[in-house]
Design an enzyme around this catalytic site. Structure first.
Site, short mmCIF file in Angstrom:
data_model
loop_
_atom_site.label_atom_id
_atom_site.label_comp_id
_atom_site.label_asym_id
_atom_site.label_seq_id
_atom_site.Cartn_x
_atom_site.Cartn_y
_atom_site.Cartn_z
N GLU A 45 -11.08 1.17 -1.34
CA GLU A 45 -9.96 0.05 -0.82
C GLU A 45 -10.83 -1.20 -0.32
O GLU A 45 -10.99 -1.38 0.86
CB GLU A 45 -8.85 0.59 -0.08
CG GLU A 45 -9.23 1.33 0.94
CD GLU A 45 -7.96 2.01 1.82
OE1 GLU A 45 -6.97 1.28 2.16
OE2 GLU A 45 -7.93 3.27 2.15
N GLU B 284 -6.42 -1.24 -3.95
CA GLU B 284 -7.01 0.19 -3.66
C GLU B 284 -6.49 0.97 -4.89
O GLU B 284 -5.50 1.10 -5.52
CB GLU B 284 -6.31 0.86 -2.55
CG GLU B 284 -6.77 2.53 -2.37
CD GLU B 284 -6.03 2.77 -0.88
OE1 GLU B 284 -4.86 2.17 -0.68
OE2 GLU B 284 -6.36 3.71 -0.27
N ASP C 115 0.94 -1.15 0.10
CA ASP C 115 -0.09 0.17 -0.08
C ASP C 115 1.00 1.01 0.00
O ASP C 115 1.85 1.68 1.13
CB ASP C 115 -1.09 -0.12 1.35
CG ASP C 115 -1.93 1.03 1.22
OD1 ASP C 115 -1.79 2.14 0.54
OD2 ASP C 115 -2.97 0.97 1.82
N HIS D 146 -6.99 11.43 5.09
CA HIS D 146 -8.36 10.81 5.67
C HIS D 146 -9.49 12.04 5.87
O HIS D 146 -9.22 12.45 6.92
CB HIS D 146 -8.35 9.97 6.79
CG HIS D 146 -7.70 8.54 6.51
ND1 HIS D 146 -6.46 8.23 7.43
CD2 HIS D 146 -7.51 7.83 5.41
CE1 HIS D 146 -6.30 7.11 7.05
NE2 HIS D 146 -6.72 6.71 5.79
N ASP E 197 -3.43 7.18 -3.37
CA ASP E 197 -3.33 6.26 -2.50
C ASP E 197 -3.50 5.07 -3.11
O ASP E 197 -4.63 4.85 -3.81
CB ASP E 197 -4.13 6.65 -1.41
CG ASP E 197 -4.20 5.68 -0.14
OD1 ASP E 197 -3.44 4.59 -0.24
OD2 ASP E 197 -4.97 5.73 0.98
N HIS F 46 -11.76 6.37 1.78
CA HIS F 46 -11.80 7.54 2.58
C HIS F 46 -11.96 8.63 1.52
O HIS F 46 -11.18 8.53 0.61
CB HIS F 46 -10.86 7.92 3.54
CG HIS F 46 -9.42 7.29 2.97
ND1 HIS F 46 -8.47 8.10 2.61
CD2 HIS F 46 -8.79 6.01 2.95
CE1 HIS F 46 -7.50 7.38 2.11
NE2 HIS F 46 -7.57 6.26 2.53
MN MN Z 1 -6.38 4.55 1.74
MN MN Z 2 -3.81 2.99 0.93
#
Ligand code: MN
Ligand code: MN
Length: 319
Positions: free
Chosen positions: A208, A303, A103, A182, A114, A174
């Site tokens: 995600e 994600e 990630d 976030h 992200d 998010h």
């Molecule tokens: Mn994330």
């Molecule tokens: Mn992530």
């Protein structure tokens, strides 16, 4: 990185956010860098490799391509779902079997991408990895301005069940904002009746899904913390050395998560990891403890980041 699902959903995004073309392009650039780095990392991950080697490769590559890491790369293995980044001098290695989650985050002038992918090391958990990719694809096909977060959760759960897996219920996607990973709004991985808010034009979101062979609930291990961020409240200390380190953290990471490895260059006669651990325990730093499902289970994650611009959905991490 992910969000521990809190039972708080804001009613609706009251302020009208305008995203100009320059900002939109920064989101796209961050996404492009993230996707290039991810491709390379997936290519090189092998059993026996040191996690720190993967982390340094990824984070250096992000910088070489003109971005900055938006958070320390998370390398989570087996029943670990998220929030492990190698410590300074970490000796942890990639095992022979299991699911590895990579990630990573990139930002360009604060505009974040992200992105996460799962790797099945020996073919044993192929379905679990393919299923999470497919669940994410199903969401991305259906996502449009005005879709509710609950509806995204419904899609995630429906397709996960078709494969015979649970989604992780207390982890969620998010909203993203400039220098904010976030930004308050969560996207659950099940049709949470409270998730009535809708995705809107001019906003960016990380979507995600997590699938698991375990319980579908992850728990925090407060003894394993490798990622931190500075709490927003100002901290006063009589210790000059600590005070100046906190100032550096503030200026260097601008509120985004960081890790000990990113402070290795500091000329201090302190064990950096120990120092961060005590600042976390004292409540100066926010810590992101390791999140895991039951021992012996396996968790997969996929994600991507989307930006809704001129009422069109752009998957920034797939371009
Ligand atoms: Mn994330
Ligand atoms: Mn992530």
């Amino acid at each position: 990185m992910i969000f521990i699902l809190w039972k708080i959903y804001s009613k609706q995004n009251a302020d009208v956010i305008v995203l100009n073309e320059e900002e939109f392009k920064k989101y796209l650039r961050a996404g492009e860098i993230a996707s290039k780095v991810m491709k390379e990392i997936i290519r090189i991950v092998r059993p026996g490799m040191l996690l720190i080697e993967i982390a340094e490769k990824a984070e250096n590559m992000i910088r070489e391509l003109g971005g900055e890491p938006a958070f320390p790369i998370n390398i989570s293995i087996g029943n670990e779902a998220a929030h492990y980044t190698p410590l300074i001098n970490d000796l942890k290695k990639i095992p022979e079997s299991g699911v590895v989650k990579i990630d990573l985050g990139v930002h360009v002038d604060g505009y974040i991408a992200d992105m996460a992918r799962s790797i099945d090391l020996d073919g044993r958990y192929r379905t679990l990895v393919d299923a999470v990719d497919d669940v994410l694809n199903k969401i991305l096909i259906n996502v449009k301005p005005g879709i509710s977060a609950k509806e995204i959760g419904r899609i995630a759960e429906t397709y996960a069940r078709r494969y015979g897996f649970k989604t992780v219920r207390n982890l969620s996607g998010h909203m993203l904002d400039r220098y904010v990973l976030h930004a308050g709004y969560n996207i659950p991985n099940y049709p949470d009746p409270l998730a009535i808010w809708r995705l809107k034009n001019n906003n960016a979101y990380a979507i995600e899904p997590f699938l698991t062979t375990g319980s579908g609930i992850v728990s925090e291990d407060k003894n394993i913390v490798s990622i931190y961020s500075l709490k927003k409240t100002k901290f006063k200390t009589g210790d000059k050395k600590i005070g100046s380190i906190i100032k550096i953290i503030e200026e260097r990471f601008k509120g985004l998560p960081f890790c000990g490895r990113w402070l290795k260059d500091l000329d201090v006669d302190l064990d950096i990891e120990n120092m961060l651990r005590s600042l976390y325990k004292e409540g100066v730093l926010y810590g992101y403890p390791l999140l895991s499902d039951l021992p012996g289970s396996q968790v997969s994650q996929a994600e991507d980041t989307i930006v809704i611009y001129e009422n069109q959905v752009f998957v920034t991490t797939r371009r």
